[in-house]
Design a protein around this motif. Structure first.
Motif, PDB file in Angstrom:
ATOM      1  N   GLY A  21       0.826  -1.196   0.000  1.00  0.00           N
ATOM      2  CA  GLY A  21       0.000   0.000   0.000  1.00  0.00           C
ATOM      3  C   GLY A  21       0.861   1.246   0.000  1.00  0.00           C
ATOM      4  O   GLY A  21       2.076   1.202  -0.163  1.00  0.00           O
ATOM      5  N   ARG A  22       0.225   2.384   0.251  1.00  0.00           N
ATOM      6  CA  ARG A  22       0.921   3.668   0.180  1.00  0.00           C
ATOM      7  C   ARG A  22       2.064   3.759   1.180  1.00  0.00           C
ATOM      8  O   ARG A  22       3.050   4.437   0.926  1.00  0.00           O
ATOM      9  N   GLY A  23       1.938   3.105   2.323  1.00  0.00           N
ATOM     10  CA  GLY A  23       2.994   3.170   3.330  1.00  0.00           C
ATOM     11  C   GLY A  23       4.026   2.077   3.176  1.00  0.00           C
ATOM     12  O   GLY A  23       4.856   1.883   4.058  1.00  0.00           O
ATOM     13  N   GLY A  24       3.999   1.340   2.070  1.00  0.00           N
ATOM     14  CA  GLY A  24       4.931   0.253   1.868  1.00  0.00           C
ATOM     15  C   GLY A  24       4.565  -1.008   2.617  1.00  0.00           C
ATOM     16  O   GLY A  24       5.409  -1.889   2.800  1.00  0.00           O
ATOM     17  N   PHE A  25       3.324  -1.118   3.048  1.00  0.00           N
ATOM     18  CA  PHE A  25       2.899  -2.288   3.806  1.00  0.00           C
ATOM     19  C   PHE A  25       2.560  -3.451   2.886  1.00  0.00           C
ATOM     20  O   PHE A  25       2.147  -3.260   1.743  1.00  0.00           O
ATOM     21  N   VAL A  26       2.720  -4.659   3.419  1.00  0.00           N
ATOM     22  CA  VAL A  26       2.367  -5.888   2.716  1.00  0.00           C
ATOM     23  C   VAL A  26       0.918  -6.231   3.055  1.00  0.00           C
ATOM     24  O   VAL A  26       0.530  -6.237   4.221  1.00  0.00           O
ATOM     25  N   HIS A  27       0.129  -6.527   2.030  1.00  0.00           N
ATOM     26  CA  HIS A  27      -1.288  -6.859   2.215  1.00  0.00           C
ATOM     27  C   HIS A  27      -1.624  -8.170   1.510  1.00  0.00           C
ATOM     28  O   HIS A  27      -1.156  -8.394   0.401  1.00  0.00           O
ATOM     29  N   PRO A  28      -2.488  -9.011   2.107  1.00  0.00           N
ATOM     30  CA  PRO A  28      -2.957  -8.941   3.490  1.00  0.00           C
ATOM     31  C   PRO A  28      -1.806  -9.211   4.449  1.00  0.00           C
ATOM     32  O   PRO A  28      -0.955 -10.061   4.181  1.00  0.00           O
ATOM     33  N   GLY A  29      -1.811  -8.491   5.572  1.00  0.00           N
ATOM     34  CA  GLY A  29      -0.644  -8.580   6.430  1.00  0.00           C
ATOM     35  C   GLY A  29      -0.868  -8.281   7.885  1.00  0.00           C
ATOM     36  O   GLY A  29       0.026  -7.768   8.551  1.00  0.00           O
ATOM     37  N   VAL A  30      -2.050  -8.580   8.422  1.00  0.00           N
ATOM     38  CA  VAL A  30      -2.299  -8.446   9.860  1.00  0.00           C
ATOM     39  C   VAL A  30      -2.461  -9.842  10.450  1.00  0.00           C
ATOM     40  O   VAL A  30      -3.452 -10.524  10.165  1.00  0.00           O
ATOM     41  N   LEU A  31      -1.474 -10.285  11.180  1.00  0.00           N
ATOM     42  CA  LEU A  31      -1.376 -11.592  11.839  1.00  0.00           C
ATOM     43  C   LEU A  31      -1.172 -12.732  10.860  1.00  0.00           C
ATOM     44  O   LEU A  31      -0.403 -13.651  11.111  1.00  0.00           O
ATOM     45  N   VAL A  32      -1.890 -12.719   9.736  1.00  0.00           N
ATOM     46  CA  VAL A  32      -1.746 -13.774   8.743  1.00  0.00           C
ATOM     47  C   VAL A  32      -1.438 -13.160   7.383  1.00  0.00           C
ATOM     48  O   VAL A  32      -1.885 -12.062   7.066  1.00  0.00           O
ATOM     49  N   SER A  33      -0.673 -13.903   6.585  1.00  0.00           N
ATOM     50  CA  SER A  33      -0.292 -13.444   5.250  1.00  0.00           C
ATOM     51  C   SER A  33      -0.820 -14.413   4.203  1.00  0.00           C
ATOM     52  O   SER A  33      -1.254 -15.528   4.521  1.00  0.00           O
ATOM     53  N   ARG A  34      -0.775 -14.017   2.965  1.00  0.00           N
ATOM     54  CA  ARG A  34      -1.237 -14.900   1.888  1.00  0.00           C
ATOM     55  C   ARG A  34      -0.419 -16.192   1.817  1.00  0.00           C
ATOM     56  O   ARG A  34      -0.996 -17.290   1.750  1.00  0.00           O
ATOM     57  N   PRO A  35       0.938 -16.137   1.834  1.00  0.00           N
ATOM     58  CA  PRO A  35       1.693 -17.401   1.810  1.00  0.00           C
ATOM     59  C   PRO A  35       1.370 -18.307   2.999  1.00  0.00           C
ATOM     60  O   PRO A  35       1.319 -19.535   2.855  1.00  0.00           O
ATOM     61  N   GLN A  36       1.145 -17.718   4.142  1.00  0.00           N
ATOM     62  CA  GLN A  36       0.806 -18.496   5.333  1.00  0.00           C
ATOM     63  C   GLN A  36      -0.511 -19.244   5.141  1.00  0.00           C
ATOM     64  O   GLN A  36      -0.622 -20.446   5.438  1.00  0.00           O
ATOM     65  N   LEU A  37      -1.511 -18.555   4.608  1.00  0.00           N
ATOM     66  CA  LEU A  37      -2.812 -19.185   4.400  1.00  0.00           C
ATOM     67  C   LEU A  37      -2.788 -20.161   3.227  1.00  0.00           C
ATOM     68  O   LEU A  37      -3.528 -21.147   3.231  1.00  0.00           O
ATOM     69  N   ASP A  38      -1.948 -19.908   2.250  1.00  0.00           N
ATOM     70  CA  ASP A  38      -1.798 -20.877   1.163  1.00  0.00           C
ATOM     71  C   ASP A  38      -1.221 -22.192   1.691  1.00  0.00           C
ATOM     72  O   ASP A  38      -1.616 -23.281   1.256  1.00  0.00           O
ATOM     73  N   PHE A  39      -0.284 -22.092   2.625  1.00  0.00           N
ATOM     74  CA  PHE A  39       0.263 -23.280   3.275  1.00  0.00           C
ATOM     75  C   PHE A  39      -0.855 -24.049   3.988  1.00  0.00           C
ATOM     76  O   PHE A  39      -0.972 -25.274   3.850  1.00  0.00           O
ATOM     77  N   VAL A  40      -1.685 -23.335   4.732  1.00  0.00           N
ATOM     78  CA  VAL A  40      -2.788 -23.965   5.462  1.00  0.00           C
ATOM     79  C   VAL A  40      -3.771 -24.599   4.495  1.00  0.00           C
ATOM     80  O   VAL A  40      -4.230 -25.737   4.700  1.00  0.00           O
ATOM     81  N   GLN A  41      -4.099 -23.891   3.432  1.00  0.00           N
ATOM     82  CA  GLN A  41      -5.049 -24.410   2.449  1.00  0.00           C
ATOM     83  C   GLN A  41      -4.563 -25.736   1.864  1.00  0.00           C
ATOM     84  O   GLN A  41      -5.342 -26.686   1.704  1.00  0.00           O
ATOM     85  N   GLY A  42      -3.273 -25.812   1.574  1.00  0.00           N
ATOM     86  CA  GLY A  42      -2.713 -27.061   1.049  1.00  0.00           C
ATOM     87  C   GLY A  42      -2.823 -28.202   2.039  1.00  0.00           C
ATOM     88  O   GLY A  42      -3.122 -29.343   1.655  1.00  0.00           O
ATOM     89  N   LYS A  43      -2.600 -27.916   3.314  1.00  0.00           N
ATOM     90  CA  LYS A  43      -2.692 -28.948   4.341  1.00  0.00           C
ATOM     91  C   LYS A  43      -4.131 -29.442   4.501  1.00  0.00           C
ATOM     92  O   LYS A  43      -4.369 -30.641   4.672  1.00  0.00           O
ATOM     93  N   ILE A  44      -5.080 -28.524   4.435  1.00  0.00           N
ATOM     94  CA  ILE A  44      -6.489 -28.914   4.548  1.00  0.00           C
ATOM     95  C   ILE A  44      -6.895 -29.791   3.367  1.00  0.00           C
ATOM     96  O   ILE A  44      -7.544 -30.835   3.536  1.00  0.00           O
ATOM     97  N   GLN A  45      -6.516 -29.375   2.184  1.00  0.00           N
ATOM     98  CA  GLN A  45      -6.867 -30.137   0.987  1.00  0.00           C
ATOM     99  C   GLN A  45      -6.254 -31.527   1.004  1.00  0.00           C
ATOM    100  O   GLN A  45      -6.840 -32.487   0.477  1.00  0.00           O
ATOM    101  N   ALA A  46      -5.086 -31.657   1.639  1.00  0.00           N
ATOM    102  CA  ALA A  46      -4.432 -32.960   1.745  1.00  0.00           C
ATOM    103  C   ALA A  46      -4.960 -33.774   2.921  1.00  0.00           C
ATOM    104  O   ALA A  46      -4.553 -34.927   3.105  1.00  0.00           O
ATOM    105  N   GLY A  47      -5.856 -33.184   3.717  1.00  0.00           N
ATOM    106  CA  GLY A  47      -6.425 -33.889   4.871  1.00  0.00           C
ATOM    107  C   GLY A  47      -5.450 -34.094   6.001  1.00  0.00           C
ATOM    108  O   GLY A  47      -5.611 -35.016   6.807  1.00  0.00           O
ATOM    109  N   GLU A  48      -4.456 -33.228   6.119  1.00  0.00           N
ATOM    110  CA  GLU A  48      -3.430 -33.399   7.148  1.00  0.00           C
ATOM    111  C   GLU A  48      -3.839 -32.748   8.461  1.00  0.00           C
ATOM    112  O   GLU A  48      -4.568 -31.765   8.498  1.00  0.00           O
ATOM    113  N   GLN A  49      -3.323 -33.346   9.545  1.00  0.00           N
ATOM    114  CA  GLN A  49      -3.591 -32.842  10.895  1.00  0.00           C
ATOM    115  C   GLN A  49      -2.385 -32.061  11.415  1.00  0.00           C
ATOM    116  O   GLN A  49      -1.261 -32.340  11.028  1.00  0.00           O
TER     117      GLN A  49
END
Length: 382
Positions: A21-49
């Motif tokens: 954004g205008r201040g040089g911030f990474v979005h989405p970037g409050v507590l969770v990020s896109r790469p972080q959630l992509d990792f989670v999405q892959g684990k869910i799709q694979a049925g992993e615990q």
């Protein structure tokens, strides 16, 4: 007694790991990020615990209900312990629901969840005007910590939020002024308020507010968790007025023996201490996403505090020098983020925290500002 050297660092710089954004911030970037959630999405799709069970827990919770009707108020009045409670519970619950729906949208790509998150956020941004009574700063901090998590995910991963600017105005005019200058109350207040201020600043692309909040946060963390390297007594908050030995002991709930990881509210109860530790980990995670790694400054304090409190939460006997031999338990589902940061990512040994974290999985919500952190942070390298 002395404050030591208060933190006065200048601006950090974002790492460019996402949309900026205008201040040089990474979005989405409050507590969770896109790469972080992509990792989670892959684990869910694979049925992993534990991610599969954590996702099922979230999606089956009342917070994810597509039948939810938001309950906004123009004036949220919260007294001590939320008494009176005029909108306090409703505001916190709706904020968690919006965040839950935003996570559900991203992980499932079911647009109904995005629409529900927007409905909740629009209802509040179209009505709330202020917070009043004695708990107003804390209430604003709790709700203000969660709203930006939801808003970041929806605004930056979904293109149908037409009133996003109105929501931003709400955060800037109703929430940020209430939290940005902190509090001289117990440490969990100010830490929660700084979590809100940091998250809001990221959503608003407000570099000045972000930097101001991080400085206050760092000074408060040093004064909230003791390390032997601090000297005979804990650090104090710059300008806080707590200087003499008797003042410090009183502020630390009567505790006069200080060991690594002891927190300012340990001898009050583990519930409020958990609030403080959670906020510490949340701000560090958000700042890490934004390219300013605070773990070199706060990580060892967080690691020691999580370890000490996990020991007694798990049932270890309390020695007589600690809180007169008795502690009030109830740490809550607050260990996952710090454990992932310090142990899973950085490799630090945290056996007691690990045992408690794994025992509590999947971690749910504390119904205030913590939600679904096994899902978002368990063994997450992103």
């Amino acid at each position: 007694m002395t404050d030591g050297s208060p933190v006065t660092e200048g601006p950090g710089s974002a790492d460019g790991g996402g949309a900026s954004g205008r201040g040089g911030f990474v979005h989405p970037g409050v507590l969770v990020s896109r790469p972080q959630l992509d990792f989670v999405q892959g684990k869910i799709q694979a049925g992993e615990q534990p991610w599969k069970a954590a996702y099922e827990q979230m999606i089956k919770s009342p917070y994810a209900s597509l039948e939810r009707v938001p309950r906004p108020r123009a004036v949220v009045e919260c007294g001590s312990h939320s008494n009176p409670d005029y909108g306090c519970h409703d505001e916190r619950e709706d904020a968690i629901a919006a965040y839950t729906d935003a996570l559900a949208w991203y992980l499932s790509k079911d647009e109904r969840y995005a629409a529900k998150a927007i409905e909740i956020m629009d209802a509040w941004s179209g009505r709330v005007a202020k917070h009043t009574n004695s708990n107003a700063p804390l209430q604003t901090g709790w709700a203000g910590s969660v709203w930006p998590r939801a808003a970041e995910l929806i605004r930056h991963t979904y293109n149908k939020w037409h009133d996003a600017d109105r929501f931003a105005t709400m955060l800037r005019t109703v929430y940020l002024p209430q939290v940005i200058n902190g509090s001289n109350a117990n440490g969990n207040w100010e830490l929660s308020m700084m979590e809100a201020a940091v998250g809001i600043s990221v959503f608003l692309d407000d570099r000045s507010a972000y930097d101001k909040s991080v400085v206050r946060y760092l000074n408060r963390v040093r004064a909230y968790i003791y390390l032997k390297s601090d000297g005979e007594f804990p650090k104090t908050v710059p300008g806080g007025g707590t200087q003499s030995r008797s003042d410090i002991v009183k502020y630390w709930q009567g505790q006069s023996t200080f060991v690594d990881g002891l927190a300012q509210e340990t001898c009050r109860d583990f519930v409020h201490t958990g609030y403080g530790l959670s906020a510490i980990s949340h701000v560090a995670e958000t700042s890490r996403i934004q390219g300013r790694d605070l773990y070199p400054q706060v990580g060892e304090r967080l690691r020691q505090a999580l370890g000490l409190h996990s020991r007694y939460q798990r049932g270890e006997g309390v020695p007589p020098w600690l809180c007169n031999g008795r502690v009030n338990l109830g740490l809550g589902p607050v260990t996952e983020v710090g454990f992932n940061a310090m142990s899973s990512r950085l490799g630090a040994a945290m056996p007691n925290t690990q045992a408690l974290t794994e025992q509590q999985r999947p971690a749910g919500s504390n119904n205030l500002f913590v939600a679904w952190e096994t899902l978002t942070h368990a063994r997450n390298p992103s």
